[in-house]
Scaffold this motif. Structure first.
Motif, PDB file in Angstrom:
ATOM      1  N   ALA A 158      29.693  32.968  17.184  1.00  0.00           N
ATOM      2  CA  ALA A 158      29.963  33.449  15.830  1.00  0.00           C
ATOM      3  C   ALA A 158      30.631  34.812  15.816  1.00  0.00           C
ATOM      4  N   THR A 159      30.510  35.568  16.892  1.00  0.00           N
ATOM      5  CA  THR A 159      31.134  36.901  16.958  1.00  0.00           C
ATOM      6  C   THR A 159      32.518  36.874  17.600  1.00  0.00           C
ATOM      7  N   GLU A 160      32.931  35.715  18.132  1.00  0.00           N
ATOM      8  CA  GLU A 160      34.186  35.612  18.863  1.00  0.00           C
ATOM      9  C   GLU A 160      35.357  35.270  17.953  1.00  0.00           C
ATOM     10  N   ARG A 161      36.561  35.331  18.516  1.00  0.00           N
ATOM     11  CA  ARG A 161      37.769  34.937  17.808  1.00  0.00           C
ATOM     12  C   ARG A 161      37.686  33.477  17.393  1.00  0.00           C
ATOM     13  N   ALA A 162      38.479  33.120  16.384  1.00  0.00           N
ATOM     14  CA  ALA A 162      38.457  31.749  15.873  1.00  0.00           C
ATOM     15  C   ALA A 162      38.913  30.731  16.908  1.00  0.00           C
ATOM     16  N   ASP A 163      39.704  31.186  17.904  1.00  0.00           N
ATOM     17  CA  ASP A 163      40.207  30.248  18.914  1.00  0.00           C
ATOM     18  C   ASP A 163      39.336  30.229  20.180  1.00  0.00           C
ATOM     19  N   TYR A 164      38.128  30.796  20.119  1.00  0.00           N
ATOM     20  CA  TYR A 164      37.254  30.806  21.290  1.00  0.00           C
ATOM     21  C   TYR A 164      37.058  29.388  21.812  1.00  0.00           C
ATOM     22  N   GLU A 165      37.051  29.280  23.150  1.00  0.00           N
ATOM     23  CA  GLU A 165      36.779  27.996  23.814  1.00  0.00           C
ATOM     24  C   GLU A 165      35.954  28.280  25.067  1.00  0.00           C
ATOM     25  N   GLY A 166      34.761  27.704  25.140  1.00  0.00           N
ATOM     26  CA  GLY A 166      33.907  27.938  26.295  1.00  0.00           C
ATOM     27  C   GLY A 166      32.838  26.879  26.436  1.00  0.00           C
ATOM     28  N   GLN A 167      32.206  26.877  27.595  1.00  0.00           N
ATOM     29  CA  GLN A 167      31.191  25.881  27.936  1.00  0.00           C
ATOM     30  C   GLN A 167      30.028  26.573  28.640  1.00  0.00           C
ATOM     31  N   ARG A 217      19.465  18.391  34.230  1.00  0.00           N
ATOM     32  CA  ARG A 217      20.312  19.121  33.298  1.00  0.00           C
ATOM     33  C   ARG A 217      19.526  19.417  32.030  1.00  0.00           C
ATOM     34  N   VAL A 218      19.472  20.697  31.658  1.00  0.00           N
ATOM     35  CA  VAL A 218      18.682  21.105  30.494  1.00  0.00           C
ATOM     36  C   VAL A 218      19.534  21.752  29.414  1.00  0.00           C
ATOM     37  N   VAL A 219      20.747  22.171  29.754  1.00  0.00           N
ATOM     38  CA  VAL A 219      21.668  22.775  28.792  1.00  0.00           C
ATOM     39  C   VAL A 219      23.051  22.210  29.043  1.00  0.00           C
ATOM     40  N   ASP A 220      23.706  21.737  27.968  1.00  0.00           N
ATOM     41  CA  ASP A 220      25.078  21.225  28.063  1.00  0.00           C
ATOM     42  C   ASP A 220      25.751  21.470  26.722  1.00  0.00           C
ATOM     43  N   LEU A 221      26.373  22.640  26.576  1.00  0.00           N
ATOM     44  CA  LEU A 221      26.908  23.090  25.299  1.00  0.00           C
ATOM     45  C   LEU A 221      28.371  23.494  25.434  1.00  0.00           C
ATOM     46  N   TRP A 222      29.102  23.357  24.338  1.00  0.00           N
ATOM     47  CA  TRP A 222      30.477  23.841  24.322  1.00  0.00           C
ATOM     48  C   TRP A 222      30.919  24.110  22.889  1.00  0.00           C
ATOM     49  N   ALA A 223      31.971  24.905  22.770  1.00  0.00           N
ATOM     50  CA  ALA A 223      32.606  25.191  21.488  1.00  0.00           C
ATOM     51  C   ALA A 223      34.084  25.377  21.739  1.00  0.00           C
ATOM     52  N   GLY A 224      34.879  25.031  20.725  1.00  0.00           N
ATOM     53  CA  GLY A 224      36.315  25.199  20.894  1.00  0.00           C
ATOM     54  C   GLY A 224      37.099  24.423  19.861  1.00  0.00           C
ATOM     55  N   PRO A 225      38.397  24.644  19.825  1.00  0.00           N
ATOM     56  CA  PRO A 225      39.268  23.955  18.871  1.00  0.00           C
ATOM     57  C   PRO A 225      39.440  22.490  19.252  1.00  0.00           C
ATOM     58  N   PRO A 226      40.040  21.695  18.376  1.00  0.00           N
ATOM     59  CA  PRO A 226      40.308  20.298  18.720  1.00  0.00           C
ATOM     60  C   PRO A 226      41.086  20.192  20.024  1.00  0.00           C
ATOM     61  N   GLY A 227      40.712  19.213  20.843  1.00  0.00           N
ATOM     62  CA  GLY A 227      41.339  19.038  22.149  1.00  0.00           C
ATOM     63  C   GLY A 227      40.492  19.555  23.283  1.00  0.00           C
ATOM     64  N   SER A 228      39.462  20.329  22.946  1.00  0.00           N
ATOM     65  CA  SER A 228      38.543  20.818  23.974  1.00  0.00           C
ATOM     66  C   SER A 228      37.192  20.148  23.809  1.00  0.00           C
ATOM     67  N   ASP A 229      36.509  19.952  24.930  1.00  0.00           N
ATOM     68  CA  ASP A 229      35.172  19.371  24.877  1.00  0.00           C
ATOM     69  C   ASP A 229      34.438  19.707  26.173  1.00  0.00           C
ATOM     70  N   GLY A 230      33.321  19.068  26.397  1.00  0.00           N
ATOM     71  CA  GLY A 230      32.530  19.341  27.595  1.00  0.00           C
ATOM     72  C   GLY A 230      33.176  18.871  28.874  1.00  0.00           C
TER      73      GLY A 230
END
Length: 384
Positions: free
Chosen positions: A25-34, A43-56
């Motif tokens: 929420a504090t990052e740029r609108a185009d942030y992409e990370g996993q 596996r206990v954590v599997d998260l990601w965020a990013g614009p369309p075209g990005s995923d886990g």
């Protein structure tokens, strides 16, 4: 607009999702990370965020996090008895003896004590993509300090040096051993040499975005053109290396230089370290506890003559607890990458962690958010 957080966490790890969402929420609108984590091989954590075209499943250039995969291979070969840490490098690679390097041991090389961070004239881009070409140049190079007397980060070359020893001892490249013994058996998205078939999953590295204050800092203190740091990062070459752009060149992705050329997802980073220390899907841990302890033992601690600051290294791995996160267990092995990636295994808690981001972080190295994310994962690990 706040980005949506995708993926899942195991029961008890909900605070990790909350911490990841608060950071995004504090990052740029185009942030992409996993962000991914395993505990005792689960596996206990599997998260990601990013614009369309990005995923886990997206793949990122992970720069020096590659060194962790490379030196897992070396650790395996030491464990097998194929390599011996206290053998001289020249036992495997006789040509290395020139210019006063003949007494250096494999242990000292892995601890960044060789004094061989680059060459007097630098490397061409074609050489830098080819570990064998780098090793051949370095065999003839006079070291920049007397081997064994100091340590400094061999940023672009340590994987080529250790890789040449692997090749001489096994007849296989380090990249081939990684594929055969680590990546393929576990189905890891951590490639040292990205096959063409996986190219559509690669997300080009975005250059860093500097604040006015950071731009002023760079302008006020430009790097010295012939310093140890400039030599280590090939900034003195006829074609100075632009580090953020390297993974965006297909030649680097295809050859996977063992110092910085890896391509991975957070799942691949965390999965590699989970496989190193834990049973994963009924497969035994790759490394025995004694091997993990040997490679995680502090070997070079203090003033890094290349970085110009305090650093801590084990053998081939960063001493992640001592160098970055003191809340982790002693003997944690791992490695960060210049764009912001971080990955490690804490054998005392059974935690394996991986984080990637697409935009290069300034000034390079583990992105600052790793501190809060790793601490949240570690806290949840101890509570469950």
């Amino acid at each position: 607009m706040t980005q949506e957080i995708h993926g899942a966490v195991a029961d008890g790890f909900e605070p990790v999702r909350e911490e990841f969402a608060a950071f995004v929420a504090t990052e740029r609108a185009d942030y992409e990370g996993q962000l991914c984590a395993y505990v005792h091989g689960r596996r206990v954590v599997d998260l990601w965020a990013g614009p369309p075209g990005s995923d886990g499943d997206s793949l990122h250039g992970v720069f020096s996090s590659t060194k962790g995969a490379a030196h897992l291979v070396v650790a395996l070969l030491v464990q097998d008895g194929t390599l011996e840490l206290d053998r001289k490098v020249t036992y495997y690679w006789p040509e290395f003896a020139s210019e006063g390097k003949g007494a250096l041991t494999l242990r000292e090389l892995l601890a960044h004590r060789a004094g061989l961070v680059g060459t007097d004239t630098g490397f061409t881009p074609e050489e830098l993509a080819d570990d064998r070409a780098v090793a051949e140049r370095l065999a003839d190079q006079r070291p920049f300090w007397r081997p064994g007397t100091a340590f400094g980060y061999h940023a672009l070359v340590i994987g080529a040096l250790t890789g040449e020893i692997v090749r001489r001892a096994t007849g296989r490249s380090l990249q081939e051993v990684h594929e055969e013994r680590v990546r393929a058996p576990y189905g890891l998205d951590f490639f040292l040499g990205l096959p063409t078939a996986h190219e559509p999953r690669f997300r080009t590295v975005q250059p860093w975005s500097l604040t006015p204050e950071q731009e002023a800092e760079l302008a006020a203190e430009p790097p010295a053109p012939h310093s140890l740091s400039a030599i280590a990062y090939n900034e003195h070459a006829a074609q100075p290396t632009d580090l953020p752009s390297l993974p965006n060149e297909r030649a680097f992705r295809a050859k996977g230089p063992a110092s910085f050329g890896g391509v991975a997802s957070a799942r691949g980073l965390a999965g590699l370290y989970a496989a190193a220390i834990s049973v994963v899907e009924d497969r035994a841990a790759l490394l025995k506890p004694d091997t993990v302890a040997e490679f995680g033992q502090l070997h070079s601690v203090g003033y890094d003559v290349v970085a110009g600051t305090h650093k801590a290294y084990g053998l081939g791995f960063q001493a992640t607890a001592a160098a970055w996160y003191p809340f982790l267990g002693a003997g944690t092995i791992g490695h960060s990458g210049a764009a912001g990636s971080q990955a490690f295994a804490d054998p005392r808690s059974g935690l394996a962690y991986g984080y990637t981001r697409r935009r290069f972080t300034y000034p390079g190295g583990a992105a600052p958010e790793n501190t809060r994310l790793a601490q949240a994962v570690h806290k949840a690990t101890l509570a469950n």
